[in-house]
Design a protein around this motif. Sequence first.
Motif, PDB file in Angstrom:
ATOM      1  N   ARG A   1       6.516  49.401  -1.502  1.00 42.13           N
ATOM      2  CA  ARG A   1       7.103  50.700  -1.169  1.00 42.13           C
ATOM      3  C   ARG A   1       6.477  51.188   0.132  1.00 42.13           C
ATOM      4  O   ARG A   1       5.328  50.881   0.432  1.00 42.13           O
ATOM      5  N   LEU A   2       7.244  51.963   0.886  1.00 40.53           N
ATOM      6  CA  LEU A   2       6.704  52.515   2.123  1.00 40.53           C
ATOM      7  C   LEU A   2       5.483  53.384   1.836  1.00 40.53           C
ATOM      8  O   LEU A   2       4.575  53.491   2.661  1.00 40.53           O
TER       9      LEU A   2
ATOM     10  N   THR B   1       3.035  52.746   0.056  1.00 43.72           N
ATOM     11  CA  THR B   1       1.797  51.958   0.011  1.00 43.72           C
ATOM     12  C   THR B   1       1.286  51.635   1.415  1.00 43.72           C
ATOM     13  O   THR B   1       0.182  51.113   1.561  1.00 43.72           O
ATOM     14  N   VAL B   2       2.104  51.943   2.432  1.00 44.42           N
ATOM     15  CA  VAL B   2       1.742  51.632   3.815  1.00 44.42           C
ATOM     16  C   VAL B   2       1.413  52.889   4.610  1.00 44.42           C
ATOM     17  O   VAL B   2       0.427  52.943   5.337  1.00 44.42           O
ATOM     18  N   LEU B   3       2.249  53.904   4.459  1.00 44.85           N
ATOM     19  CA  LEU B   3       2.038  55.166   5.168  1.00 44.85           C
ATOM     20  C   LEU B   3       1.400  56.164   4.212  1.00 44.85           C
ATOM     21  O   LEU B   3       1.933  56.427   3.132  1.00 44.85           O
ATOM     22  N   HIS B   4       0.261  56.722   4.616  1.00 40.24           N
ATOM     23  CA  HIS B   4      -0.491  57.605   3.724  1.00 40.24           C
ATOM     24  C   HIS B   4      -0.617  59.034   4.234  1.00 40.24           C
ATOM     25  O   HIS B   4      -0.979  59.922   3.463  1.00 40.24           O
ATOM     26  N   ARG B   5      -0.319  59.256   5.507  1.00 37.00           N
ATOM     27  CA  ARG B   5      -0.398  60.602   6.058  1.00 37.00           C
ATOM     28  C   ARG B   5       0.914  60.959   6.739  1.00 37.00           C
ATOM     29  O   ARG B   5       1.458  60.173   7.503  1.00 37.00           O
ATOM     30  N   ARG B   6       1.400  62.138   6.441  1.00 34.88           N
ATOM     31  CA  ARG B   6       2.661  62.571   7.046  1.00 34.88           C
ATOM     32  C   ARG B   6       2.472  62.818   8.537  1.00 34.88           C
ATOM     33  O   ARG B   6       1.605  63.619   8.930  1.00 34.88           O
ATOM     34  N   PRO B   7       3.267  62.156   9.382  1.00 28.31           N
ATOM     35  CA  PRO B   7       3.115  62.355  10.837  1.00 28.31           C
ATOM     36  C   PRO B   7       3.537  63.761  11.246  1.00 28.31           C
ATOM     37  O   PRO B   7       4.330  64.425  10.560  1.00 28.31           O
ATOM     38  N   ALA B   8       3.031  64.203  12.359  1.00 32.25           N
ATOM     39  CA  ALA B   8       3.418  65.501  12.909  1.00 32.25           C
ATOM     40  C   ALA B   8       4.905  65.509  13.204  1.00 32.25           C
ATOM     41  O   ALA B   8       5.470  64.523  13.678  1.00 32.25           O
ATOM     42  N   GLY B   9       5.543  66.644  12.905  1.00 29.85           N
ATOM     43  CA  GLY B   9       6.961  66.795  13.177  1.00 29.85           C
ATOM     44  C   GLY B   9       7.884  66.319  12.087  1.00 29.85           C
ATOM     45  O   GLY B   9       9.105  66.453  12.194  1.00 29.85           O
ATOM     46  N   ILE B  10       7.342  65.741  11.025  1.00 29.51           N
ATOM     47  CA  ILE B  10       8.145  65.236   9.904  1.00 29.51           C
ATOM     48  C   ILE B  10       8.146  66.269   8.784  1.00 29.51           C
ATOM     49  O   ILE B  10       7.094  66.755   8.367  1.00 29.51           O
ATOM     50  N   THR B  11       9.332  66.609   8.304  1.00 32.99           N
ATOM     51  CA  THR B  11       9.447  67.604   7.244  1.00 32.99           C
ATOM     52  C   THR B  11       9.043  66.996   5.907  1.00 32.99           C
ATOM     53  O   THR B  11       9.025  65.775   5.730  1.00 32.99           O
ATOM     54  N   GLY B  12       8.752  67.869   4.956  1.00 30.92           N
ATOM     55  CA  GLY B  12       8.401  67.401   3.625  1.00 30.92           C
ATOM     56  C   GLY B  12       9.530  66.625   2.977  1.00 30.92           C
ATOM     57  O   GLY B  12       9.295  65.633   2.278  1.00 30.92           O
ATOM     58  N   ASN B  13      10.777  67.021   3.217  1.00 29.92           N
ATOM     59  CA  ASN B  13      11.925  66.329   2.647  1.00 29.92           C
ATOM     60  C   ASN B  13      12.064  64.934   3.243  1.00 29.92           C
ATOM     61  O   ASN B  13      12.311  63.949   2.524  1.00 29.92           O
ATOM     62  N   GLN B  14      11.916  64.825   4.567  1.00 28.37           N
ATOM     63  CA  GLN B  14      11.984  63.518   5.214  1.00 28.37           C
ATOM     64  C   GLN B  14      10.891  62.600   4.680  1.00 28.37           C
ATOM     65  O   GLN B  14      11.126  61.428   4.376  1.00 28.37           O
ATOM     66  N   TRP B  15       9.700  63.153   4.555  1.00 33.54           N
ATOM     67  CA  TRP B  15       8.551  62.373   4.112  1.00 33.54           C
ATOM     68  C   TRP B  15       8.728  61.855   2.690  1.00 33.54           C
ATOM     69  O   TRP B  15       8.563  60.650   2.427  1.00 33.54           O
ATOM     70  N   SER B  16       9.106  62.733   1.781  1.00 29.50           N
ATOM     71  CA  SER B  16       9.244  62.323   0.372  1.00 29.50           C
ATOM     72  C   SER B  16      10.389  61.337   0.190  1.00 29.50           C
ATOM     73  O   SER B  16      10.300  60.413  -0.618  1.00 29.50           O
TER      74      SER B  16
ATOM     75  N   LEU C   1       9.280  57.786   1.683  1.00 33.01           N
ATOM     76  CA  LEU C   1       8.240  57.075   0.948  1.00 33.01           C
ATOM     77  C   LEU C   1       8.785  56.289  -0.233  1.00 33.01           C
ATOM     78  O   LEU C   1       8.140  55.352  -0.717  1.00 33.01           O
ATOM     79  N   ARG C   2       9.981  56.639  -0.715  1.00 38.05           N
ATOM     80  CA  ARG C   2      10.574  55.891  -1.824  1.00 38.05           C
ATOM     81  C   ARG C   2      11.240  54.601  -1.370  1.00 38.05           C
ATOM     82  O   ARG C   2      11.663  53.787  -2.207  1.00 38.05           O
ATOM     83  N   THR C   3      11.354  54.401  -0.058  1.00 34.84           N
ATOM     84  CA  THR C   3      12.025  53.219   0.471  1.00 34.84           C
ATOM     85  C   THR C   3      11.270  51.954   0.088  1.00 34.84           C
ATOM     86  O   THR C   3      10.054  51.864   0.247  1.00 34.84           O
ATOM     87  N   ARG C   4      12.009  50.977  -0.420  1.00 33.86           N
ATOM     88  CA  ARG C   4      11.410  49.690  -0.777  1.00 33.86           C
ATOM     89  C   ARG C   4      11.514  48.749   0.418  1.00 33.86           C
ATOM     90  O   ARG C   4      12.569  48.615   1.039  1.00 33.86           O
ATOM     91  N   LEU C   5      10.424  48.096   0.749  1.00 38.73           N
ATOM     92  CA  LEU C   5      10.380  47.123   1.832  1.00 38.73           C
ATOM     93  C   LEU C   5      10.247  45.734   1.215  1.00 38.73           C
ATOM     94  O   LEU C   5       9.346  45.492   0.405  1.00 38.73           O
ATOM     95  N   ASP C   6      11.120  44.830   1.573  1.00 40.13           N
ATOM     96  CA  ASP C   6      11.033  43.474   1.037  1.00 40.13           C
ATOM     97  C   ASP C   6       9.787  42.766   1.559  1.00 40.13           C
ATOM     98  O   ASP C   6       9.167  41.974   0.844  1.00 40.13           O
ATOM     99  N   TYR C   7       9.422  43.078   2.812  1.00 36.19           N
ATOM    100  CA  TYR C   7       8.240  42.466   3.416  1.00 36.19           C
ATOM    101  C   TYR C   7       7.537  43.499   4.293  1.00 36.19           C
ATOM    102  O   TYR C   7       8.199  44.311   4.942  1.00 36.19           O
TER     103      TYR C   7
END
Length: 296
Positions: A41-42, A44-59, A62-68
Amino acid sequence: MVKSADATQTRPVPVTRRPDGSPAGPDTFERGGHLVHVDRRLSTVLHRRPAGITGNQWSSALRTRLDYVVHETGGGPALAGIRFEDPGRREADASRTDRMTGTVCAAAGFGLVRFESAALPPVARRIVEYVLDARAFQRATADPAGDPPEGLPGFRDILGRLPDGRTGHVNDLGALARAAAVEAYAGRQLTDPIIRDLHVRWTDGPAEGWAWVEVRAGLSVFERVRVWQHGFSCGVDPGRFAADLAVMAVGERLKNLSTVEPELVARSALARELDGLHRRHADLAEPFAFAHVTFD
């Protein structure tokens, strides 16, 4: 040659590791100077919300599944996530989620590559390995400015011996499919031995490849592949890569030709697809010679 886009990344994402220093997760492999984690899952890779990203975009992202997930070896940062998507199984809000995920990954300096094809998921690892080999070749042959030496062929154009004994481009992902089509034609399973293809690149969008081969008079197996590359170069020309993948996808469809009737597309339907492409010519990133392709 396209320069590796990951050189512009900022804030490298650290690789998650066990206390003993080894990579987290049992499903990993190494290729071309990269360590690859499978099925993450994304989040497991990204742990801090970048500047300029809304809470809705972030949540949502993060649910996106990455095959690799691709890392540099030796404890290097996570460079990119790779996804393989079946267009027939995409959810209704998939496009919106894709936009949010792309925005979040760009803000985090994390690359993202998406492949859209119903036929390619079974050979996904082979494609990922190809990409990493192409990137390794690109990195090994580039001069200090990142450009290939003059006169040296790119990864896709290296000549060698093909499986059928002929000399050809050994890094053409469609080579095996083309050879299989000739064999199927000799066995009277196809009415044409040639897999034909085309590719286009959309402005601010994917590279798109088509491939088709006539199985019966006026009826063809047709495959379309789209490839998005954001912040991570696949090491080969995007358009040709998409076309090679489309040929490869046709080859996957032909594997069971003797036992399973494939879905066939009429010549008239292919002509309509081409006409739709023609109507959108203003959206293409580079000119396309439509007159060279006909389905009459």
